[in-house]
Enzyme design. Structure first.
Site, mmCIF file in Angstrom:
data_model
loop_
_atom_site.group_PDB
_atom_site.id
_atom_site.type_symbol
_atom_site.label_atom_id
_atom_site.label_comp_id
_atom_site.label_asym_id
_atom_site.label_seq_id
_atom_site.Cartn_x
_atom_site.Cartn_y
_atom_site.Cartn_z
ATOM 1 N N SER A 222 -38.676 34.255 56.013
ATOM 2 C CA SER A 222 -39.430 33.587 57.078
ATOM 3 C C SER A 222 -38.928 33.879 58.478
ATOM 4 O O SER A 222 -39.592 33.528 59.456
ATOM 5 C CB SER A 222 -39.409 32.070 56.862
ATOM 6 O OG SER A 222 -40.116 31.741 55.695
ATOM 7 N N LYS B 131 -41.202 35.574 60.750
ATOM 8 C CA LYS B 131 -42.264 34.839 61.449
ATOM 9 C C LYS B 131 -42.055 34.790 62.960
ATOM 10 O O LYS B 131 -43.012 34.686 63.725
ATOM 11 C CB LYS B 131 -42.358 33.409 60.886
ATOM 12 C CG LYS B 131 -42.798 33.370 59.431
ATOM 13 C CD LYS B 131 -42.666 31.985 58.797
ATOM 14 C CE LYS B 131 -43.059 32.059 57.325
ATOM 15 N NZ LYS B 131 -42.816 30.799 56.588
ATOM 16 N N TYR C 267 -48.411 39.819 54.568
ATOM 17 C CA TYR C 267 -47.465 38.700 54.696
ATOM 18 C C TYR C 267 -46.275 38.855 53.743
ATOM 19 O O TYR C 267 -45.111 38.759 54.153
ATOM 20 C CB TYR C 267 -48.199 37.382 54.427
ATOM 21 C CG TYR C 267 -47.301 36.170 54.407
ATOM 22 C CD1 TYR C 267 -46.821 35.624 55.596
ATOM 23 C CD2 TYR C 267 -46.922 35.574 53.210
ATOM 24 C CE1 TYR C 267 -45.985 34.509 55.580
ATOM 25 C CE2 TYR C 267 -46.095 34.462 53.192
ATOM 26 C CZ TYR C 267 -45.634 33.932 54.371
ATOM 27 O OH TYR C 267 -44.812 32.834 54.360
ATOM 28 N N TYR D 246 -38.545 24.017 59.282
ATOM 29 C CA TYR D 246 -39.428 23.210 58.440
ATOM 30 C C TYR D 246 -39.144 21.730 58.706
ATOM 31 O O TYR D 246 -39.029 21.318 59.864
ATOM 32 C CB TYR D 246 -39.229 23.559 56.959
ATOM 33 C CG TYR D 246 -39.265 25.023 56.687
ATOM 34 C CD1 TYR D 246 -40.392 25.778 57.006
ATOM 35 C CD2 TYR D 246 -38.174 25.674 56.119
ATOM 36 C CE1 TYR D 246 -40.431 27.131 56.731
ATOM 37 C CE2 TYR D 246 -38.215 27.024 55.860
ATOM 38 C CZ TYR D 246 -39.347 27.744 56.176
ATOM 39 O OH TYR D 246 -39.377 29.089 55.918
ATOM 40 N N VAL E 131 -35.789 31.663 53.438
ATOM 41 C CA VAL E 131 -35.264 31.249 52.135
ATOM 42 C C VAL E 131 -34.333 32.279 51.518
ATOM 43 O O VAL E 131 -33.715 32.016 50.488
ATOM 44 C CB VAL E 131 -36.383 30.910 51.115
ATOM 45 C CG1 VAL E 131 -37.133 29.666 51.503
ATOM 46 C CG2 VAL E 131 -37.313 32.085 50.907
#
Lengths: 309, 309, 309, 309
Positions: free
Chosen positions: B64, B67, B191, B243, B261
């Site tokens: 992630s 991102k 993705y 998150y 992760v």
């Protein structure tokens, strides 16, 4: 760097002239009477110099901005044990939502939504009479602002008490899970009253100086909290200080800040200044519309964002 | 100020010795094989000097953290029109929650939860073949890190594709509201592949330098984004980068950061340094357990928190 | 068809002997003292003949079963205007959930969850003193059961009032939306008291006879409601009468019914019988564990399910 | 009792004349072309006599009504083990909601919302090729209706497959929790096709007769399910058969029923009749607007409500 006095003056003039002013809160009847045309700004730098513009000497109801000071007080009383009663994550919900409480067994997401601030108030109240607890909060504000004239607007407190059904629901709901320990009426009485403290932009900026300077007021030399605790309170202000508009405030302004439905915002530029702004019209998330725009201008022109020069 | 090299060395040694390491992600089968005993840290200061410790030269799956870079790329392509497809508020929910999407008609809360990053990927894909879009993302990473050797781990991408039912659900759900415009398989293909980019701590710290220095890499002189955009990306990292543990990260570390992760975290100390840390064991919110502790140590000792010296 | 007296006797004996009895409600302290070993069953057929077994003459707290009668009374007072204040759909949530209220602007899903019954009580209260409203409810129960001895257990009412924080939260929440119109304390006072009505299985079965016979008590000839209204109340009992276990009750028992946390259930076999059962131990959804099993046996053996012979 | 033929004729004439017809479903493009002026009604009594009116011989897409028959088939294959994969409580949410799935780990509330019916389809598919499973479902419909001409409208199935992003999201979401076991494309392929079965009101009423008569078709003498299972399927139809309008349907019509977005409703009057109605315009909850009104008329005039004569 531009001259702070000029910047504050220019922003105050621009804001006074704008037609888009948001909507004055009407859920507390007494607040609905405030003139939406008002705007005040006060900035106190590291040397204690005040730059002010507009209605910076007019009293307004600080409302949820008091949550910053009750959090500070409660941490001083019980330390990290406070975090058993309240979390410190953004809620992703409006300021008065009850949904999250059901999912997480009555523990509010953070101390800056209503439920969380009521839980913090309950901690301050423990073992005291409501009158004593309220006195302690008020004296703390007077001490921080170095101003004995600060008082509570009893009319606003009574107005909120009469109409605060949703906060009463939140408090009873937390009481059902044991997160509130005192009689609900006592806790809410103290809560409604500390939200009704009336201050000017100048007084509020003075009261917030310890957060801008590692927990210590550089003019008086008084150490209010440790540097680490000051940083941590600022962190919670940045992630949670504007309800469901906290991300937007961080994105546009880039400073820790806390808003109130009275139209005030306290913002902290670490190492540089304590800032208070007031304009009664609110945006959809319940934060001062012109207050946020004024702070965006100020940080851009002074280069004060915590996210880059 | 303490010596950065010593601080990085001491933290790396402490972390290598700790027994509490969190749990390695097992929802992507390929990631479950990674040795939980690894720890790496790389810090590049404003002058471009690298301080590194532990496994800072070992490749790991950035997941992630990509991102941050796809957000940067998409903003470069469509500017503020991006915000019609994704919000910028903390979600108050886990990384892969679908509840908020139903309530808010398919528009994800922010670009750093899975749904939001899939929507951003869909924007990058528009009008291109998946292969081209993916090439563009990879070249952007290589350019930022000044390193042509950076590649995608196709085994990880395939592993996630085989098991990514929840991301497939999120993408189809957004597609039903028109928030995803390309064929779902194409968008998810890109993705899954950009999440599978493999980098070392050193490479990742290098790639993040523009965010620490007003949008510009001070060594190459390349301007990647405007100063304002760099500040804003940092703001989103601080409020949404971890998150449902974003509040905790801000409270303890006090820097903009983004976790993956795979166990990596990219953190930004504005004006001072770009930092990458890696340790595969995760905490309950899905963020690197030792990575967060290491960053907490680093900011405390160096005085780098954005919330006060 | 089997002999009803024998069936009732056999079921009562089987239930008295069972070891699995569920857990007695402890959230109202006064109810926690009830002996979990009790079981009573009373069935009154179309001719007015009573078949009874076990503790069918013991008084118990009817709790939420009173909601059937307050709904009947409120419909008599304001007719279909009632449906502006409360819906008639299953809630898909536990009996005391507040989540749905936030999503649907304070209008409860149906009159048989706590929030809905409080709203119905508020309708009955309108324009009266609490004492008068309560008197009216009690007289209605005495009239339906043709028994002047029915009273309210003031100790249970006081116990619930002292500990009913969650119901207080629900009422204040609805008040904030204007769904509750009277002072919250008044409405809750009436609500807590009508839930504390004490009745025997025999009295309760008698009171429910009008629902089994098209709105009319066939023994007295009294017409309580129109046939259409009786059908509609039965329909709401079937879809909503057992909170989040309503589907299960319909699936296993196949009769309209309403449970209370005191362990009672009133069930209606249209055209055939009115049935009351009592056993204090509850299942996870808050419904009488043995009460439901006894009703399942009864409808199977008598062929009384509304869903087929 | 009034003459059924006359009642059916009068209702059909009234419905043909009404101007309020609801809105034809547009989320499946192929269904949007259907003429909103159509209305058909077919009632088959215990003796097998047909009373029909309007467009009772026109084919329409049964859509979710197929869920009654796939539930029956799956229960026949795996019995009560089915209830590990799907619940039987009303959902309190719209037909295609995903919120409940997140809260309850991918297990749908009941077999009549989309997620639940997809899970049931997955059970039927297990160990078979999609083509075989679909053949079995179709043959079961032909057997129940005693009509070999019943087929699937491949154009409707293809139309839904192209646009069924939300159902694809639901299926992948359940797959992530292991509630769906087969490849998602296979399960959805079978699901989209059995929803696209085309039938007339007469055929549908014939297929539903076993539910009205204790599991057995009284004309053919075929026993389809046990009496207990027939009652239980009827119970689920009553509590869950009309999505978030199930309470309303029970309140107004008082019969077990299942609606489809094609505008059809199958209703069951236990011991008396099987009923099928069709009118393409839908109300807000996605159920046939005139279909529901027609059934309300029919049960009132015939005294067929399960809740009282």
């Amino acid at each position: 760097m531009p001259d702070l006095d000029s910047v504050v003056r220019e922003i105050s003039e621009e804001m006074a002239a704008r037609a888009d002013r948001g909507a004055v809160a009407d859920y507390i009847p007494e607040l609905a009477h405030v003139d939406p045309g008002r705007f005040g700004l006060a900035v106190i730098d590291a040397d204690g110099r005040l730059s002010a513009g507009g209605d910076s000497e007019t009293l307004f109801s600080i409302q949820s901005i008091s949550k910053v000071f009750t959090l500070t007080l409660a941490l001083g009383m019980v330390g990290d044990r406070l975090w058993k009663r309240v979390g410190r994550e953004p809620s992703g919900n409006p300021f008065n939502s009850i949904v999250q409480l059901e999912r997480e067994r009555g523990v509010p997401r953070n101390p800056f939504i209503n439920a969380g601030a009521i839980a913090v108030t309950d901690v301050i109240l423990s073992g005291h009479e409501p009158r004593e607890a309220l006195g302690e909060i008020l004296r703390f504000m007077q001490f921080l602002a170095q101003d004995q004239t600060i008082t509570i607007d009893a009319t606003v407190a009574a107005s909120e008490k009469r109409t605060g059904f949703r906060n009463t629901a939140l408090a009873n709901y937390m009481r059902s899970f044991g997160v509130i320990e005192n009689p609900v009426d006592y806790t809410l009485g103290v809560y409604f009253h500390h939200c009704a403290i009336a201050m000017t932009c100048r007084q509020l900026a003075a009261a917030g100086r310890f957060l801008a300077h590692n927990g210590r007021n550089p003019s008086t030399g008084h150490s209010v909290v440790s540097p680490e605790r000051a940083r941590r309170i600022n962190a919670i202000m940045l992630t949670c200080g504007h309800y469901d508009g906290s991300g937007e405030f961080a994105y546009r302004v880039g400073l820790p800040g806390k808003s109130g439905v009275g139209g005030g915002i306290l913002a902290v530029a670490p190492g540089r200044a304590s800032i208070a702004v007031w304009s009664p019209g609110l945006d959809e998330a319940g934060n001062s519309h012109l207050g946020r725009i004024a702070l965006e201008r100020l940080t851009q022109r002074m280069g004060w964002s915590v996210f880059g020069a």
